[in-house]
Every structure is written in C-alpha cells, then in structure tokens.
Motif scaffolding. Structure first.
Motif, mmCIF file in Angstrom:
data_model
loop_
_atom_site.group_PDB
_atom_site.id
_atom_site.type_symbol
_atom_site.label_atom_id
_atom_site.label_comp_id
_atom_site.label_asym_id
_atom_site.label_seq_id
_atom_site.Cartn_x
_atom_site.Cartn_y
_atom_site.Cartn_z
ATOM 1 N N ILE A 10 6.370 8.004 12.924
ATOM 2 C CA ILE A 10 6.394 6.621 12.448
ATOM 3 C C ILE A 10 5.149 6.329 11.627
ATOM 4 O O ILE A 10 5.209 5.704 10.561
ATOM 5 C CB ILE A 10 6.510 5.648 13.634
ATOM 6 N N LEU A 11 3.988 6.797 12.114
ATOM 7 C CA LEU A 11 2.750 6.540 11.378
ATOM 8 C C LEU A 11 2.770 7.221 10.025
ATOM 9 O O LEU A 11 2.294 6.666 9.030
ATOM 10 C CB LEU A 11 1.553 7.026 12.192
ATOM 11 N N LYS A 12 3.350 8.426 9.968
ATOM 12 C CA LYS A 12 3.406 9.119 8.686
ATOM 13 C C LYS A 12 4.301 8.374 7.699
ATOM 14 O O LYS A 12 3.982 8.263 6.519
ATOM 15 C CB LYS A 12 3.926 10.546 8.904
ATOM 16 N N LEU A 13 5.419 7.848 8.185
ATOM 17 C CA LEU A 13 6.307 7.101 7.305
ATOM 18 C C LEU A 13 5.616 5.857 6.758
ATOM 19 O O LEU A 13 5.704 5.549 5.566
ATOM 20 C CB LEU A 13 7.572 6.695 8.061
ATOM 21 N N ILE A 14 4.895 5.144 7.614
ATOM 22 C CA ILE A 14 4.209 3.933 7.153
ATOM 23 C C ILE A 14 3.109 4.302 6.175
ATOM 24 O O ILE A 14 2.850 3.588 5.198
ATOM 25 C CB ILE A 14 3.679 3.148 8.360
ATOM 26 N N LEU A 15 2.452 5.434 6.391
ATOM 27 C CA LEU A 15 1.416 5.872 5.458
ATOM 28 C C LEU A 15 1.998 6.169 4.098
ATOM 29 O O LEU A 15 1.405 5.835 3.062
ATOM 30 C CB LEU A 15 0.720 7.114 6.019
ATOM 31 N N ILE A 16 3.182 6.797 4.062
ATOM 32 C CA ILE A 16 3.825 7.076 2.774
ATOM 33 C C ILE A 16 4.111 5.767 2.044
ATOM 34 O O ILE A 16 3.854 5.633 0.834
ATOM 35 C CB ILE A 16 5.123 7.876 2.983
ATOM 36 N N TRP A 17 4.605 4.784 2.781
ATOM 37 C CA TRP A 17 4.916 3.496 2.150
ATOM 38 C C TRP A 17 3.664 2.830 1.593
ATOM 39 O O TRP A 17 3.658 2.312 0.477
ATOM 40 C CB TRP A 17 5.604 2.593 3.164
ATOM 41 N N LEU A 18 2.571 2.865 2.357
ATOM 42 C CA LEU A 18 1.337 2.232 1.876
ATOM 43 C C LEU A 18 0.794 2.939 0.648
ATOM 44 O O LEU A 18 0.298 2.298 -0.286
ATOM 45 C CB LEU A 18 0.289 2.243 2.990
ATOM 46 N N LEU A 19 0.911 4.269 0.607
ATOM 47 C CA LEU A 19 0.442 5.013 -0.562
ATOM 48 C C LEU A 19 1.255 4.668 -1.797
ATOM 49 O O LEU A 19 0.702 4.478 -2.890
ATOM 50 C CB LEU A 19 0.535 6.509 -0.282
ATOM 51 N N VAL A 20 2.574 4.573 -1.658
ATOM 52 C CA VAL A 20 3.407 4.240 -2.807
ATOM 53 C C VAL A 20 3.106 2.833 -3.291
ATOM 54 O O VAL A 20 3.040 2.564 -4.493
ATOM 55 C CB VAL A 20 4.895 4.412 -2.452
ATOM 56 N N LEU A 21 2.867 1.910 -2.337
ATOM 57 C CA LEU A 21 2.500 0.547 -2.735
ATOM 58 C C LEU A 21 1.211 0.524 -3.539
ATOM 59 O O LEU A 21 1.129 -0.104 -4.596
ATOM 60 C CB LEU A 21 2.314 -0.320 -1.488
ATOM 61 N N ALA A 22 0.185 1.217 -3.024
ATOM 62 C CA ALA A 22 -1.118 1.186 -3.701
ATOM 63 C C ALA A 22 -1.027 1.817 -5.078
ATOM 64 O O ALA A 22 -1.572 1.289 -6.057
ATOM 65 C CB ALA A 22 -2.157 1.912 -2.844
ATOM 66 N N SER A 23 -0.307 2.948 -5.180
ATOM 67 C CA SER A 23 -0.229 3.605 -6.485
ATOM 68 C C SER A 23 0.585 2.777 -7.458
ATOM 69 O O SER A 23 0.245 2.703 -8.649
ATOM 70 C CB SER A 23 0.355 5.002 -6.331
ATOM 71 N N SER A 24 1.639 2.112 -7.000
ATOM 72 C CA SER A 24 2.428 1.274 -7.902
ATOM 73 C C SER A 24 1.613 0.084 -8.392
ATOM 74 O O SER A 24 1.695 -0.280 -9.573
ATOM 75 C CB SER A 24 3.680 0.768 -7.205
ATOM 76 N N ALA A 25 0.833 -0.525 -7.520
ATOM 77 C CA ALA A 25 0.025 -1.661 -7.946
ATOM 78 C C ALA A 25 -0.992 -1.229 -8.996
ATOM 79 O O ALA A 25 -1.177 -1.909 -10.023
ATOM 80 C CB ALA A 25 -0.684 -2.277 -6.741
#
Lengths: 90, 100
Positions: free
Chosen positions: B64-79
């Motif tokens: 679960i933590l890895k999945l949330i980390l992937i989401w946060l990384l994609v958010l930061a890179s998209s911003a």
C-alpha cells in the motif's frame, strides 16, 4: 475480478491510441510532449493493473521507475530542446 | 461479490473514467494551456482513484505504501512539468486564446 481489470487495461490502451491524434495534429512541440506525458501516466496505470492481474508484484517497481523517467524526460525537453529552439530561431 | 471487492471495482472504474475524460480534453480543447490543465489534473485524479482501488486489494502494508508513493511521485512530476511547459510556452510568445 481479473476479467474486469483486463477490461480496464483495454480501455486504457484505447485511450493512449486516441491520444496519439494529438501528436499528429498538435501545432506546437509542447503538444507532442504532452502526449508523451499521457503515455507515461497511462502506462503507469496499465503496469499497476498488470501487477494485479498476473500477480507479479515486481511490476510495481517498474511503474515507479516509469514515473521517475517521465519527470526526467519532460524536464530535458523543456530545458534543452524547447528553450534552445527559442534562443536559436527567435 | 464482497463489499471490499465491490468498492475496489467501483473506485477503479471511476479512475479509468477520469482518465478517458482527461484524454478527451487533451483532444478537444482549443489551446495548449487548457490542454495542459486537462492532462495534468484529470489524468492524475484518475490515476489516484485507480491506485485507491488497487490499494484496497494489496496484500501487505508495504505494498500500500509503495502504491501511494507512486501516486505522489506522478503528482509531483506532473506539477513540475506543467509549470515548466507553461512558462516556456509563454516566453516563446504563444498567447492564450481569448474569446472575442
């Protein structure tokens, strides 16, 4: 459940193919870069779904690497190609 | 179908729906700036809902933590990418489209 996730993967692949028309039509180079972003985000989603369908948890690490590579590719495009064109061509 | 499976399926289909809508915006919006919005906001929301649906079915807490980390990384890179592309496009003189 697995069949449902396979259907979602198919929908995401069709989304990518539909987004490719922006590559052909986009008037600026940034439009084509945006489609590369779409490719990357959708492929992260497809990889995560595949990790569930095939019960292969290492595919999540592949998705993590993809997410990092899109950031690098986008920044490289903006800083080295898009910006340099404006300095040379005017 | 148990409640967990049903909720997970609902979240995943909602996430895919947002993906399709975001790509439709990329195809149909008139301007580079609006297309940037459609891509970086709607697609990432779709990815977040998809990950929420997948996290309900993960086996271990580390998953679960890895999945949330992937989401946060994609958010930061998209911003970051959306800001850089918008600034460079504006400095090249491409004006936002205004309705007359």
């Amino acid at each position: 459940m697995i069949l449902f996730e396979l259907g979602l993967i198919l929908v995401l692949i069709l989304t990518i193919i539909g987004g490719l028309t922006r590559v052909m039509r986009g008037p600026t180079a940034a439009d084509r870069m945006l489609t590369a972003q779409l490719f990357a985000t959708a492929s992260v989603a497809i990889l995560l779904l595949l990790a569930e369908v095939m019960s292969t948890p290492p595919l999540r690490d592949v998705a993590l690497v993809f997410a990092l590579l899109t950031a690098i590719a986008g920044i490289a495009f903006v800083q080295r190609i898009w910006d340099r064109e404006s300095k040379i061509g005017g | 179908m148990s409640l967990l499976n049903g909720l997970s399926a609902f979240l995943m289909s909602l996430g895919t729906f947002f993906f399709v809508v975001g790509t439709l915006g990329l195809l149909r919006f008139p301007d580079i700036y609006t297309r940037l919005h459609a891509l970086t906001k709607a697609d990432n929301l779709g990815l977040g809902l998809l990950i929420a649906g997948l996290a309900l079915q993960a086996e271990t807490f580390a998953g679960i933590l890895k999945l949330i980390l992937i989401w946060l990384l994609v958010l930061a890179s998209s911003a970051t990418i959306s800001f850089l592309v918008a600034r460079t496009t504006l400095s090249r003189g491409i004006e936002p489209r205004r309705k007359a």
